[in-house]
Motif scaffolding. Structure first.
Motif, short mmCIF file in Angstrom:
data_model
loop_
_atom_site.label_atom_id
_atom_site.label_comp_id
_atom_site.label_asym_id
_atom_site.label_seq_id
_atom_site.Cartn_x
_atom_site.Cartn_y
_atom_site.Cartn_z
N SER A 85 0.92 -1.02 0.16
CA SER A 85 0.62 -0.27 -0.07
C SER A 85 0.97 1.27 0.12
CB SER A 85 -1.10 0.26 1.39
OG SER A 85 -0.18 0.16 2.71
N MET A 86 1.57 1.15 0.70
CA MET A 86 2.57 2.51 1.01
C MET A 86 3.42 2.62 -0.33
SD MET A 86 2.88 4.47 3.71
CE MET A 86 4.68 5.48 3.52
N LEU A 87 4.16 1.54 -1.33
CA LEU A 87 4.59 1.62 -2.31
C LEU A 87 3.09 2.05 -3.56
CD1 LEU A 87 6.55 -1.63 -2.84
CD2 LEU A 87 7.21 0.82 -2.49
N SER A 88 2.10 1.49 -3.13
CA SER A 88 1.44 2.31 -4.49
C SER A 88 1.16 3.26 -4.35
CB SER A 88 -0.12 0.74 -4.52
OG SER A 88 0.62 -0.49 -4.70
N ALA A 89 0.78 3.42 -3.14
CA ALA A 89 0.17 5.37 -2.85
C ALA A 89 0.95 6.19 -3.10
CB ALA A 89 -0.37 5.37 -1.47
N THR A 90 2.46 5.48 -2.99
CA THR A 90 3.65 7.18 -3.63
C THR A 90 3.41 6.53 -5.33
OG1 THR A 90 4.99 5.97 -1.65
CG2 THR A 90 6.20 7.15 -3.41
N LEU A 91 3.27 5.64 -5.59
CA LEU A 91 3.49 5.91 -7.16
C LEU A 91 2.09 6.49 -8.09
CD1 LEU A 91 3.95 5.02 -10.02
CD2 LEU A 91 2.79 2.53 -9.27
N LEU A 92 1.02 6.10 -7.26
CA LEU A 92 -0.18 7.25 -7.21
C LEU A 92 -0.45 8.86 -7.31
CD1 LEU A 92 -3.02 4.92 -6.35
CD2 LEU A 92 -2.38 5.27 -8.44
N TRP A 93 0.61 9.08 -5.47
CA TRP A 93 1.04 10.18 -5.17
C TRP A 93 1.95 10.97 -6.86
CZ3 TRP A 93 5.52 13.49 -4.77
CH2 TRP A 93 5.05 14.15 -4.25
N HIS A 94 2.56 10.50 -7.12
CA HIS A 94 3.76 10.65 -7.88
C HIS A 94 2.90 11.10 -9.40
CE1 HIS A 94 7.60 10.60 -10.53
NE2 HIS A 94 8.08 10.92 -9.58
N SER A 95 2.41 10.28 -9.65
CA SER A 95 2.13 9.87 -11.37
C SER A 95 0.44 10.16 -11.37
CB SER A 95 1.74 8.73 -11.85
OG SER A 95 1.66 8.55 -13.26
N LYS A 96 0.08 11.70 -11.51
CA LYS A 96 -1.58 11.76 -11.20
C LYS A 96 -2.55 11.27 -12.40
CE LYS A 96 -4.75 15.60 -11.52
NZ LYS A 96 -4.78 17.93 -11.39
N LYS A 97 -1.83 11.10 -13.34
CA LYS A 97 -2.13 10.20 -14.36
C LYS A 97 -2.24 9.28 -14.25
CE LYS A 97 -0.76 12.72 -18.93
NZ LYS A 97 0.55 12.59 -20.09
N CYS A 98 -1.97 8.11 -13.61
CA CYS A 98 -1.42 6.43 -13.67
C CYS A 98 -3.02 6.53 -12.30
CB CYS A 98 -0.42 6.20 -12.14
SG CYS A 98 -0.51 4.72 -11.89
N SER A 99 -2.41 7.68 -10.76
CA SER A 99 -4.14 7.86 -10.59
C SER A 99 -5.54 8.29 -11.37
CB SER A 99 -4.03 8.74 -9.26
OG SER A 99 -4.14 10.50 -9.92
N GLU A 100 -5.93 8.34 -12.04
CA GLU A 100 -6.94 8.92 -12.29
C GLU A 100 -7.74 7.12 -12.95
OE1 GLU A 100 -6.30 11.82 -14.87
OE2 GLU A 100 -6.46 13.67 -13.67
N VAL A 101 -6.32 6.61 -13.50
CA VAL A 101 -7.00 5.22 -14.05
C VAL A 101 -6.96 4.52 -13.84
CG1 VAL A 101 -6.17 3.46 -15.61
CG2 VAL A 101 -5.53 6.34 -16.71
N LEU A 102 -6.62 4.00 -12.08
CA LEU A 102 -6.50 3.27 -11.49
C LEU A 102 -7.12 3.62 -10.60
CD1 LEU A 102 -2.51 2.62 -10.88
CD2 LEU A 102 -4.74 0.88 -12.03
N GLU A 103 -7.29 4.85 -9.99
CA GLU A 103 -8.48 5.37 -8.86
C GLU A 103 -9.73 4.03 -8.34
OE1 GLU A 103 -9.45 8.54 -5.70
OE2 GLU A 103 -9.03 8.90 -7.41
N PRO A 104 -10.28 4.25 -10.18
CA PRO A 104 -12.23 3.80 -10.05
C PRO A 104 -11.63 2.01 -10.27
CG PRO A 104 -11.66 5.22 -11.91
CD PRO A 104 -10.36 5.17 -10.65
#
Length: 267
Positions: free
Chosen positions: A94-113
C-alpha cells in the motif's frame, strides 16, 4: 509565583488524567467480571444451555487442555505468523502503490476507480479462487489476508498524501526541489498520523482475512479449530478459539498504539 502556580496546575491536571485512566481501566475490568459471572451463573442455573453456549469454567478447562497438548501454541502461532506476514505485506504494497499514485496523476486517474471497485468487492468471494490458483496452505491464507486490507489501505494512504499542506510542497518546488524532495520532506512526514491510523485498521483486517482463509484452506490455525469444532459440535473449542482471537486482536492493536505513543513523544 506564577511558575509555581503553573507547575501545581499542571501536576493537578496530570493527576486528574491518571485518575480518569485508572477509573476507565477499573470500569472495563468490572464490566468484564460482571459479564463472566452472569454467564457462569446462567449456565449453572440452567437458564443458558452450556452445550451450545459453553461457560467460563468450561472455556478455562478447554484452554488448559489446549495448552497441555500444545495445540494452543501450534495453532495460535500459525495464525499469528500469517497475520503479521499479511499485515507487513499490506503495509509495503500500500505504501508503494500510494506513492506511485501520488507521483503520477495520470496513473491515479486511471487506477482509482478500479481500486474503489476492488475495495467494495466481498473478499470472501475471492477465497475459492485463491484456493484454485495457489492450492491449500499458508500462501493462500496470507494472500486472503492481504486481499481484505490492501485496496482500502492504498485508497486511505493516497488520500492522506493528497491532503498534506500544498503550500509547503510549493515552497519545496520554489527552492529548487523536485517531487522526490517534496515527498520525503513534506508529504511522508506530514502523513505519519494517517499511516499509523491506517496500520491500526489494517492489523484487524489482516486478521479477519487470515481467518477467512483458514476457514477454507487450512489444516492448522485458530480458524481451522473454529470450523472443525463447529462441525463436530465441540463448541467449547469454538468459543475458546474465538476468545483467543479477541486477545490476539487486542495485543496487535496495542502494539500499533505503542508505536503511535512513541511517535507522539518525539514530536
Amino acid at each position: 509565583m506564577k511558575t509555581t502556580d503553573n507547575l501545581s496546575f499542571q501536576e493537578k491536571y496530570e493527576r486528574d488524567c491518571q485518575r480518569k485512566r485508572r477509573m476507565v481501566i477499573l470500569a472495563r475490568i468490572l464490566l468484564l467480571a460482571v459479564f463472566l459471572l452472569l454467564w457462569e451463573g446462567a449456565t449453572r442455573a440452567g437458564y443458558v444451555d452450556s452445550f451450545f453456549f459453553s461457560s467460563p469454567s468450561q472455556v478455562l478447562l478447554c484452554f488448559a487442555g489446549m495448552v497441555k497438548d500444545y495445540s494452543f501454541f501450534t495453532n495460535t502461532g500459525i495464525t499469528l505468523l500469517e497475520t503479521i506476514a499479511s499485515f507487513l505485506l499490506v503495509f509495503v504494497i500500500s505504501m508503494l502503490s500510494a506513492t506511485l499514485l501520488w507521483h503520477s496523476k495520470k496513473c491515479s486517474e486511471v487506477l482509482e476507480p478500479y481500486l474503489v471497485v476492488l475495495n467494495s468487492l466481498p473478499k470472501s468471494a475471492l477465497a475459492p479462487l485463491f484456493i484454485v490458483w495457489l492450492g491449500t496452505g499458508i500462501n493462500t491464507i496470507i494472500v486472503a489476508g492481504i486481499s481484505v486490507a490492501v485496496f482500502g489501505s492504498i485508497i486511505n494512504l493516497y488520500t492522506g498524501f493528497r491532503q498534506v499542506d500544498g503550500e509547503k510542497i510549493k515552497l519545496i518546488y520554489t527552492l529548487g526541489g523536485g517531487k522526490r524532495d517534496a515527498f520525503f520532506k513534506v508529504v511522508l512526514p506530514g502523513s505519519i498520523p494517517t499511516i499509523l491510523s491506517n496500520m491500526k485498521v489494517n492489523i484487524g483486517l489482516a486478521l479477519v482475512g487470515v481467518i477467512i482463509g483458514e476457514f477454507l484452506a487450512a489444516r492448522r490455525g485458530l480458524g481451522y479449530l473454529i470450523i472443525y469444532g463447529s462441525q463436530v459440535f465441540k463448541l467449547n473449542m469454538v468459543i475458546t478459539s474465538i476468545i483467543i482471537l479477541c486477545v490476539i486482536a487486542m495485543g496487535l492493536y496495542e502494539g500499533i498504539q505503542v508505536l503511535e505513543r512513541c511517535y507522539r513523544k518525539r514530536i
